[in-house]
Design a protein around this motif. Structure first.
Motif, PDB file in Angstrom:
ATOM      1  N   THR A 224       0.975  -1.252   0.094  1.00 35.97           N
ATOM      2  CA  THR A 224      -0.031  -0.060  -0.077  1.00 35.97           C
ATOM      3  C   THR A 224       0.965   1.206  -0.094  1.00 35.97           C
ATOM      4  OG1 THR A 224       0.017   0.022   2.486  1.00 35.97           O
ATOM      5  CG2 THR A 224      -2.022  -0.926   1.387  1.00 35.97           C
ATOM      6  N   PRO A 225       0.348   2.348  -0.644  1.00 38.22           N
ATOM      7  CA  PRO A 225       1.250   3.392  -0.655  1.00 38.22           C
ATOM      8  C   PRO A 225       1.654   4.052   0.901  1.00 38.22           C
ATOM      9  CG  PRO A 225      -0.503   3.937  -1.957  1.00 38.22           C
ATOM     10  CD  PRO A 225      -0.901   2.356  -1.322  1.00 38.22           C
ATOM     11  N   MET A 226       2.746   4.422   1.208  1.00 34.74           N
ATOM     12  CA  MET A 226       3.055   4.688   2.418  1.00 34.74           C
ATOM     13  C   MET A 226       2.829   6.162   2.846  1.00 34.74           C
ATOM     14  SD  MET A 226       6.581   2.910   3.062  1.00 34.74           S
ATOM     15  CE  MET A 226       7.588   3.362   1.491  1.00 34.74           C
ATOM     16  N   THR A 227       1.617   6.735   3.252  1.00 34.06           N
ATOM     17  CA  THR A 227       1.510   7.914   3.550  1.00 34.06           C
ATOM     18  C   THR A 227       2.031   8.598   4.809  1.00 34.06           C
ATOM     19  OG1 THR A 227      -0.491   7.033   4.987  1.00 34.06           O
ATOM     20  CG2 THR A 227      -0.914   7.651   2.529  1.00 34.06           C
ATOM     21  N   GLU A 289     -13.733  -9.253  -4.485  1.00 32.23           N
ATOM     22  CA  GLU A 289     -12.239  -9.621  -5.012  1.00 32.23           C
ATOM     23  C   GLU A 289     -11.336  -8.504  -4.326  1.00 32.23           C
ATOM     24  OE1 GLU A 289      -9.609 -11.013  -8.521  1.00 32.23           O
ATOM     25  OE2 GLU A 289     -11.633 -10.872  -8.786  1.00 32.23           O
ATOM     26  N   HIS A 290     -11.632  -7.248  -4.641  1.00 28.49           N
ATOM     27  CA  HIS A 290     -10.909  -6.005  -4.476  1.00 28.49           C
ATOM     28  C   HIS A 290     -10.859  -5.973  -2.716  1.00 28.49           C
ATOM     29  CE1 HIS A 290      -9.941  -5.054  -8.619  1.00 28.49           C
ATOM     30  NE2 HIS A 290     -11.180  -5.278  -8.939  1.00 28.49           N
ATOM     31  N   LEU A 291     -11.923  -5.903  -2.332  1.00 26.42           N
ATOM     32  CA  LEU A 291     -11.824  -5.835  -0.795  1.00 26.42           C
ATOM     33  C   LEU A 291     -11.093  -7.044  -0.145  1.00 26.42           C
ATOM     34  CD1 LEU A 291     -13.013  -4.278   1.357  1.00 26.42           C
ATOM     35  CD2 LEU A 291     -15.113  -5.783   1.670  1.00 26.42           C
ATOM     36  N   ASP A 292     -11.225  -8.102  -0.499  1.00 28.05           N
ATOM     37  CA  ASP A 292     -10.357  -9.431   0.013  1.00 28.05           C
ATOM     38  C   ASP A 292      -8.945  -8.893  -0.322  1.00 28.05           C
ATOM     39  OD1 ASP A 292     -12.895 -10.530   0.706  1.00 28.05           O
ATOM     40  OD2 ASP A 292     -13.138 -11.610  -1.151  1.00 28.05           O
ATOM     41  N   THR A 297      -3.993  -7.874   2.417  1.00 23.02           N
ATOM     42  CA  THR A 297      -2.598  -7.043   2.239  1.00 23.02           C
ATOM     43  C   THR A 297      -2.385  -6.422   3.631  1.00 23.02           C
ATOM     44  OG1 THR A 297      -2.827  -6.515   0.040  1.00 23.02           O
ATOM     45  CG2 THR A 297      -1.539  -5.045   1.311  1.00 23.02           C
ATOM     46  N   THR A 298      -3.793  -5.850   4.284  1.00 16.68           N
ATOM     47  CA  THR A 298      -3.577  -5.164   5.711  1.00 16.68           C
ATOM     48  C   THR A 298      -3.102  -6.564   6.537  1.00 16.68           C
ATOM     49  OG1 THR A 298      -5.190  -3.888   5.298  1.00 16.68           O
ATOM     50  CG2 THR A 298      -4.670  -4.239   7.399  1.00 16.68           C
ATOM     51  N   LEU A 299      -3.670  -7.560   6.565  1.00 17.32           N
ATOM     52  CA  LEU A 299      -3.092  -8.676   7.636  1.00 17.32           C
ATOM     53  C   LEU A 299      -1.746  -9.129   7.032  1.00 17.32           C
ATOM     54  CD1 LEU A 299      -4.101 -10.620   9.641  1.00 17.32           C
ATOM     55  CD2 LEU A 299      -5.126 -12.075   8.042  1.00 17.32           C
ATOM     56  N   ALA A 300      -1.314  -9.153   5.944  1.00 17.47           N
ATOM     57  CA  ALA A 300      -0.112  -9.709   5.807  1.00 17.47           C
ATOM     58  C   ALA A 300       1.101  -8.767   6.390  1.00 17.47           C
ATOM     59  CB  ALA A 300       0.140  -9.710   4.145  1.00 17.47           C
ATOM     60  N   TRP A 301       0.748  -7.532   6.271  1.00 15.92           N
ATOM     61  CA  TRP A 301       1.668  -6.643   6.982  1.00 15.92           C
ATOM     62  C   TRP A 301       1.668  -7.061   8.411  1.00 15.92           C
ATOM     63  CZ3 TRP A 301       5.488  -4.012   5.348  1.00 15.92           C
ATOM     64  CH2 TRP A 301       5.468  -3.270   3.838  1.00 15.92           C
ATOM     65  N   PRO A 346     -10.526 -11.173  10.394  1.00 19.63           N
ATOM     66  CA  PRO A 346      -9.350 -11.700   9.798  1.00 19.63           C
ATOM     67  C   PRO A 346      -8.420 -11.428  10.958  1.00 19.63           C
ATOM     68  CG  PRO A 346     -10.290 -10.400   8.019  1.00 19.63           C
ATOM     69  CD  PRO A 346     -11.308 -10.083   9.328  1.00 19.63           C
ATOM     70  N   ASP A 347      -8.499 -10.567  11.649  1.00 24.01           N
ATOM     71  CA  ASP A 347      -7.500 -10.019  12.685  1.00 24.01           C
ATOM     72  C   ASP A 347      -7.468 -11.313  13.785  1.00 24.01           C
ATOM     73  OD1 ASP A 347      -7.223  -7.611  11.906  1.00 24.01           O
ATOM     74  OD2 ASP A 347      -8.272  -6.534  13.245  1.00 24.01           O
ATOM     75  N   GLU A 348      -8.616 -12.254  13.827  1.00 22.62           N
ATOM     76  CA  GLU A 348      -8.726 -13.324  14.758  1.00 22.62           C
ATOM     77  C   GLU A 348      -7.287 -14.206  14.419  1.00 22.62           C
ATOM     78  OE1 GLU A 348     -12.127 -15.286  15.129  1.00 22.62           O
ATOM     79  OE2 GLU A 348     -13.138 -13.187  15.400  1.00 22.62           O
ATOM     80  N   VAL A 349      -6.857 -14.436  13.194  1.00 14.68           N
ATOM     81  CA  VAL A 349      -5.848 -15.278  12.724  1.00 14.68           C
ATOM     82  C   VAL A 349      -4.595 -15.075  13.584  1.00 14.68           C
ATOM     83  CG1 VAL A 349      -4.852 -14.025  10.789  1.00 14.68           C
ATOM     84  CG2 VAL A 349      -4.842 -16.528  10.942  1.00 14.68           C
ATOM     85  N   LEU A 350      -4.265 -13.725  13.995  1.00 14.56           N
ATOM     86  CA  LEU A 350      -3.209 -13.455  14.553  1.00 14.56           C
ATOM     87  C   LEU A 350      -2.945 -14.056  16.055  1.00 14.56           C
ATOM     88  CD1 LEU A 350      -3.217  -9.534  14.038  1.00 14.56           C
ATOM     89  CD2 LEU A 350      -2.012 -11.054  13.146  1.00 14.56           C
TER      90      LEU A 350
END
Length: 826
Positions: A224-227, A289-292, A297-301, A346-350
């Protein structure tokens, strides 16, 4: 104590080699011409210019040799120049360079290193590589410095940020080695503390080194772009080592999110170099698809460095997973099994990967915070610890054994406690003496071992001499069965109606246990039948002695009236050897069977079979008889170790030391055996000529401290084997048998003759350092009494001074004798 110094050496030394090929050190010794040739070739060189070899320098040379192979991989030649053989201008002419090593680069001196900063192989490799990479590796002090580095690296390079508690450690070396390989790919930054740690959320008092990966380079794909002005960072969670850091950097190169169109059970497990990394699967639907993808990507970080994330597209007909599941995972240690989950978020996977680790870290941080105040207070009370023994005692101060297994003796209960026990073992110690406190743990360990093995009639006791000064000072009128205690720690064995026995062995649990168990046996044992005599020679008196080598001595006398000298000598041997006594008809029968003339003393050393004893004449002097017995018990060519060194020095003979290296193969072992056999032949064949010497050998593989001793004797590390004569009763000279000369009995004998004639030049001199007791005993109660006004008024100033000089202190006289020599070595 002598063993304190040995402990330091044993932690640092490495063994030598024994064959001619192996004797040549891996550390290259350059001649002056070789040095200048390499220097003008432009090669990078790390060189030490050797002037003289002290124990400290000897330790450094061993570590320098270890570093040679490691630094060779980075194009650095490592070696030394022996300034005693030839001079190199500037570097061999100045004594102040004795504690300095030099790095040469491009044909000139690049940097110098004080030996205090390069004390082992890790510090040598890390400091040299740090010097080579000084322009590539940045060192930041503040968070502003780090932010500036991140802005400069953005879009160009990722950053590897390493925190080490101190330079020169294994962790520092790991970062330097990795930076040497990956320096062109990543920007390496090093910190050792300061405000930067607060930005990273680390307590500066944390003892663990850490590494972070800052993602500053623009990634293609799903990044994702780094703001934010700060680069996203990922912390390495494994302990810092070169291998784990390499694996971590490989993992940072893995795709952030991988899209797959197969069922998770059909997806291949991670391949090299990610094979030990878990996989997490999220399922994507065509409509979202795009939302997933954004969610993945967020979870991958957040999973970066913990797991690889894969996005499974359900529109593929190959995906057979039921719709009720929206996530799955596979652990590397659980074969190829895939487990499926239904998550509300998805956060529960952490929870699977991060929560447990986070809880453990918080628990450790809480423990550190809770202990911090108390530790600081105790640190300030203890002060600086100047040796390893004190440091070890301090570090283990909370885990010292309790005193339940020992009896604490005082002036009030001492006499009654000793009278009620067949054998009382007493440790006299001081609470503020580190050696006392270290040995106290070993003493308690022996007490617990005796209790567990149900050894009866042995009372293990301690006396705190800082509390019971009148008892330890053996005040007149106290009727204690020992002389004033003059060194700490001291161990006495007390038998009712018998003089006290001093334990003079190594301050360790095994040697003390052996001494106590042998001391339990009567000395001498009255043998009334031949069966008892045979049992005395062959059987072990107690199962606890089964693992020990036992020397035995038997006295044969026609009448009981002849045994006085032998009985006195037997009392002195108590704790070291088993002694037996046969008299009258039984002695005559034994003498007839063994062709011995009465009276006689038979000595059965543990290293010799019981069928071939030494026969000694029964001297009328106990002291003379004891000398003969000790000589007979001694192996003709014993191996010198840390444990038996004090007893060897107490013999008062000159030491003829054969140093041999560690064997690498059968050939080396046979060579060492042949050398020892040759020296033994010399001792046995020359008889009286060799009696003035104690010939022994040191195996540097089993006794690495001997390497430093050898270096201090001759000024440098000679090729092995080496033969040295030292501790001559006539003086402090040290003589070295000519190096590279075959060690043959006849040649050694001629060399010894030249030494006696004064035609052989000494190699060096023994140090005059003595090892007096760490604490002179103070009778604090008497000092307090002397300060009473009434007493002071009755004394003139001169009388007061004499009173203090004579009576305040218990004069330490006996420590200037044999015990001093026991500490003058290793």
């Amino acid at each position: 104590m002598m063993w304190m110094c040995v402990t330091v050496f044993l932690l640092w030394m490495r063994s030598g080699r024994c064959t001619d090929k192996a004797n040549t050190s891996d550390l290259i010794e350059y001649t002056a011409s070789d040095f200048y040739e390499k220097l003008h070739s432009g090669k990078m060189m790390f060189i030490y210019f050797e002037h003289q070899v002290s124990p400290t320098i000897s330790l450094f040379l061993v570590e320098l040799e270890k570093s040679a192979e490691a630094l060779q991989d980075y194009g650095v030649l490592v070696g030394k120049v022996n300034c005693n053989k030839e001079l190199v201008y500037t570097y061999c002419a100045e004594e102040q360079l004795l504690h300095t090593a030099f790095l040469f680069r491009g044909g000139k001196e690049f940097l110098s290193f004080d030996l205090d900063t390069i004390f082992d192989v890790n510090s040598i490799v890390s400091e040299v590589l740090f010097a080579i990479l000084r322009d590539e590796i940045k060192y930041v002090h503040t968070d502003a410095d780090l932010l500036a580095m991140e802005k400069a690296a953005r879009g160009k390079k990722d950053i590897v940020l390493g925190y080490v508690c101190s330079l020169g450690t294994q962790e520092h070396r790991s970062i330097m080695e990795t930076a040497y390989v990956y320096g062109s790919k990543y920007q390496f930054i090093l910190i050792t503390g300061g405000p930067v740690l607060k930005h990273l959320g680390v307590n500066e008092s944390s003892p663990s080194s850490r590494v972070w990966f800052l993602h500053c380079r623009v990634h293609s794909g799903f990044m994702t772009p780094m703001t934010s002005e700060r680069c996203p960072l990922t912390r390495m969670r494994k302990p810092l080592s070169t291998l784990s850091l390499h694996s971590f950097l490989q993992l940072m190169e893995a795709p952030l999110v991988t899209e797959v169109y197969d069922d998770p059970s059909s997806v291949q497990p991670p391949q090299f170099p990610y094979q030990q990394t878990p996989q997490v699967f999220l399922f994507s639907h065509p409509a979202t698809e795009h939302l997933d993808l954004d969610t993945a990507t967020t979870l991958a970080w957040r999973l970066r460095g913990l797991a690889l994330l894969l996005l499974v597209h359900r529109q593929s007909p190959a995906v057979k997973t039921l719709d009720e599941y929206n996530a799955a995972y596979r652990l590397p240690e659980k074969s190829l099994e895939v487990k499926y989950l239904t998550l509300n978020s998805p956060d529960e996977v952490l929870v699977l990967f991060a929560d447990q680790e986070k809880d453990e870290e918080e628990e450790e941080d809480d423990e550190e915070d809770n202990e911090g105040v108390d530790d600081d207070e105790e640190d300030s009370h203890f002060g600086k610890l100047d040796d390893e023994i004190a440091a070890a005692v301090f570090e283990n101060r909370g885990t010292l054994s309790d005193m339940d297994s020992v009896t604490q003796l005082t002036s009030d209960n001492f006499h009654s406690a000793v009278a009620q026990s067949g054998l009382t073992v007493v440790l006299f110690y001081l609470k503020w003496d580190a050696v006392s406190m270290a040995f106290l743990s070993s003493f308690i360990e022996v007490a617990e071992r005796l209790a567990d093995s149900e050894v009866n009639k042995v009372q293990m006791s301690v006396v705190d001499c800082s509390e019971w000064t009148d008892l330890c000072a053996a005040q007149p009128g106290s009727a204690v069965p020992f002389q004033p205690i003059t060194a700490f720690p001291s161990v006495l064995l007390l038998h009712p109606q018998h003089p006290a026995q001093h334990f003079r062995g190594m301050l360790g649990s095994e040697s003390l246990h052996r001494f106590i168990m042998i001391s339990r046996v009567a000395s001498p044992v009255r043998l009334s039948t031949l069966e008892e005599a045979q049992s005395f020679l062959l059987e072990v008196p107690h199962p606890e002695l089964a693992g020990y080598q036992l020397d035995r001595v038997v006295g044969l006398f026609e009448a009981q009236t002849q045994t006085a000298a032998f009985t006195e000598a037997a009392k002195s041997l108590r704790g070291d050897a088993l002694t037996g006594l046969l008299t009258d008809e039984l002695a005559e029968k034994w003498a007839a069977d063994h062709t011995v003339d009465l009276p006689a003393v038979l000595v059965f050393p543990s290293w010799r079979t019981h069928t071939h004893p030494f026969t000694l004449p029964a001297s009328s002097s106990a002291e003379e008889l004891l000398t003969h017995i000790n000589t007979a018990l001694l192996h003709p060519m014993p191996e010198l170790t840390v444990e038996n060194l004090p007893s060897f020095l107490l013999l008062g003979k000159a030491l003829l030391l054969l140093f041999v290296g560690e064997e690498e193969d059968k050939i080396g072992r046979r060579q060492n055996q042949a050398l020892v056999k040759e020296m033994r032949t010399l001792v046995e064949s020359e008889g009286e000529t060799m009696e003035r010497y104690l010939a022994c050998w040191i195996h540097l593989g089993r006794t690495p401290a001997g390497m430093s001793v050898l270096g201090s004797y001759v000024g440098s590390m000679p090729p092995l084997p080496a033969l040295v004569l030292t501790h001559l009763p006539s003086g402090d000279q040290i003589y070295q048998y000519p190096p590279n000369t075959p060690i043959v009995a006849s040649s050694v004998l001629h060399w010894l003759q030249r030494v006696e004639d004064g035609t052989e030049s000494p190699t060096g001199l023994l140090d005059e350092d003595s090892w007096p007791p760490a604490f002179e005993f103070y009778d604090f109660l008497k000092i307090m009494d002397m300060q009473e006004p009434d007493s002071a008024q009755q004394q003139t100033p001169k009388e007061e001074e004499e009173e203090v000089n004579v009576k305040e202190h218990v004069v330490v006289e006996d420590m200037t004798g044999d015990n001093r020599h026991a500490h003058s070595e290793l």
